[in-house]
Motif scaffolding. Sequence first.
Motif, PDB file in Angstrom:
ATOM      1  N   UNK A 232       0.836  -1.198   0.000  1.00  0.00           N
ATOM      2  CA  UNK A 232       0.000   0.000   0.000  1.00  0.00           C
ATOM      3  C   UNK A 232       0.874   1.253   0.000  1.00  0.00           C
ATOM      4  N   UNK A 236       0.909   3.725  -3.164  1.00  0.00           N
ATOM      5  CA  UNK A 236       0.480   5.103  -3.006  1.00  0.00           C
ATOM      6  C   UNK A 236       1.597   6.070  -3.389  1.00  0.00           C
TER       7      UNK A 236
ATOM      8  N   UNK B 229      -4.866  -1.025   5.315  1.00  0.00           N
ATOM      9  CA  UNK B 229      -4.562  -0.553   3.967  1.00  0.00           C
ATOM     10  C   UNK B 229      -5.056   0.893   3.797  1.00  0.00           C
ATOM     11  N   UNK B 231      -5.416   3.147   6.088  1.00  0.00           N
ATOM     12  CA  UNK B 231      -4.552   4.057   6.838  1.00  0.00           C
ATOM     13  C   UNK B 231      -3.158   4.162   6.221  1.00  0.00           C
ATOM     14  N   UNK B 232      -2.704   3.080   5.585  1.00  0.00           N
ATOM     15  CA  UNK B 232      -1.410   3.148   4.902  1.00  0.00           C
ATOM     16  C   UNK B 232      -1.476   4.107   3.723  1.00  0.00           C
ATOM     17  N   UNK B 233      -2.579   4.022   2.983  1.00  0.00           N
ATOM     18  CA  UNK B 233      -2.747   4.918   1.832  1.00  0.00           C
ATOM     19  C   UNK B 233      -2.822   6.364   2.321  1.00  0.00           C
TER      20      UNK B 233
END
Lengths: 329, 329
Positions: A232, A236, B229, B231-233
């Motif tokens: 991720x 991103x 995912x 929060x990772x983005x």
Amino acid sequence: MKIAIDGMGGDHAPKSIVEGVLLALEDFPNIEIQLYGKQQELQPYLKQHERLQVIHCEEVVEGDDDPARAVRRKKDSSMAKILEAVTEKRADACLSAGNTGALMAGGLFKVGRIEGVARPALATTLPTIDGQGFLMLDLGANADAKPENILQYAIMGYVYAKKVRGIDNPRVGLLNIGTEDKKGNDLTKQAFTLLKESNIHFIGNVEARDLLNNVADVVVTDGFTGNMVLKSIEGTAGAMMTMLKEAFMSSGKTKISALLMKNELKNLKGKLDYSEYGGAALFGLQAPVIKAHGSSDARAIYSAIRQASIMVEHHVTEVIKETIAESQK
Amino acid sequence: MKIAIDGMGGDHAPKSIVEGVLLALEDFPNIEIQLYGKQQELQPYLKQHERLQVIHCEEVVEGDDDPARAVRRKKDSSMAKILEAVTEKRADACLSAGNTGALMAGGLFKVGRIEGVARPALATTLPTIDGQGFLMLDLGANADAKPENILQYAIMGYVYAKKVRGIDNPRVGLLNIGTEDKKGNDLTKQAFTLLKESNIHFIGNVEARDLLNNVADVVVTDGFTGNMVLKSIEGTAGAMMTMLKEAFMSSGKTKISALLMKNELKNLKGKLDYSEYGGAALFGLQAPVIKAHGSSDARAIYSAIRQASIMVEHHVTEVIKETIAESQK
């Protein structure tokens, strides 16, 4: 020290592998490299070097080979050969940018686990905004994990951060969906308790959104989640770079802007550039096995070789071995 | 239609909530709003509006209140009141930017599940580079999930994408650590089989790194992974924006560059701006319950209200109800 390298693994093999090897030989005078692969394919990129030995092998482990069987079946592949080299102590560490699953399965099968390590883990150093970086594991060596596995990941990560990265008392965080103690799924709740009771410097749960802000020196998680979060972050960052590039190329005005920002943009890209951070290492095996990113360019291979040499220099395998033995007394 | 709104939830409440409400009232002539909260705290930001009704409540659910008990204990809180409003059919949908866990637990307890839905899921539309966006669920309503839960998430997401987003035959993907059919942990391997056998348009596994590249219209996963995912983005996009800002502010030259790029940068920020994408909706409850991001500004509240109105307009609850009943015949 001697490092065995798979010349045939990765999206840009053998070119980027050979080029990375040549770069590393130039900069690190204490490294000897054994490069395994198809002679005729390596040849175009090779230069003579007194500390470089090229060993021909007939077979290649492909990206879509069955991970569990690839190394077993392809006995004369470059990947099987590098694992054999460390097992037979003809090399101190080995490195491949090829099939991750095959390298892990082969590592387990050929090199073997350190006694007491239930599951080896894939670990890498990821960048943070402040340039410090943090170690994250497991990144996918084991899709499923038990709480005890996560505790061992923490012990191995702690020792690495302390011995190799020179951090005095590394902060170990558990990747979770909230920072509060009781948060999480069944696995993280149980792992939390084990970590809390351990001797390592456990700072509690950390959230994925804070990873790049240097919240911990070591972040532990199960391999499924670790892989997801890693991808991720990569995805991103990549998507934003694409959008930024498009924005800079959209008109004459923005192109001038890009020119004025040239150095700063390069800098920014460098900060999030995985090629500067070396590969991922399999922690818990009897010898350092390094997995370089599949899309590695020469620079990334160079960094992964540097990482392998640091692991050998700092006796990471021995230190993990002692620490795990200690933890089980 | 009538929408009940929690005036006290979120980091910038009540200011951003009231401002968002006023913006929405201006743009959407068919919406009537019931705004719940402490009268004296709402007052400074309020304007008279014929389609706005303000209802005073004494209590507020705080961010650190125990999710499981907050709504039950604080019967006169703005959060409890909006849930009550939809339950008693005085409102068609409700919305809060407050304590996520409390809203979910309260939604289950007060509003109740649609018959046949084992676990409601938190769903949101995330941006993609090409501007299409995709629906992802579960984002954390349930930290642990069974394969059957994931199948239901897929059915609910599919129906939503089809009916609300107007996509003809939405592509449903399973978030996984590789695209190959056999990849994953125990949960995803079993969920894969169930999805494959279902009637929905299942396109197989999708990887986290490709999410922003429009690989699927609906992406399903367990709540733990979904939350990670997401929060990772968010974290990566935020960290990159911070670094970019610093780069643009670092010298006179880069400041000129920033000026030349002003519109494009605003555009770029907009593309990844969660405030344009509304909130997350709890799918599987007897009425639309919308969770706006805790850090929502007025614009984000406005978008979340728009999303709530779309869900009412398209009878999402009824459509999910029928589809789930159908799937269990």
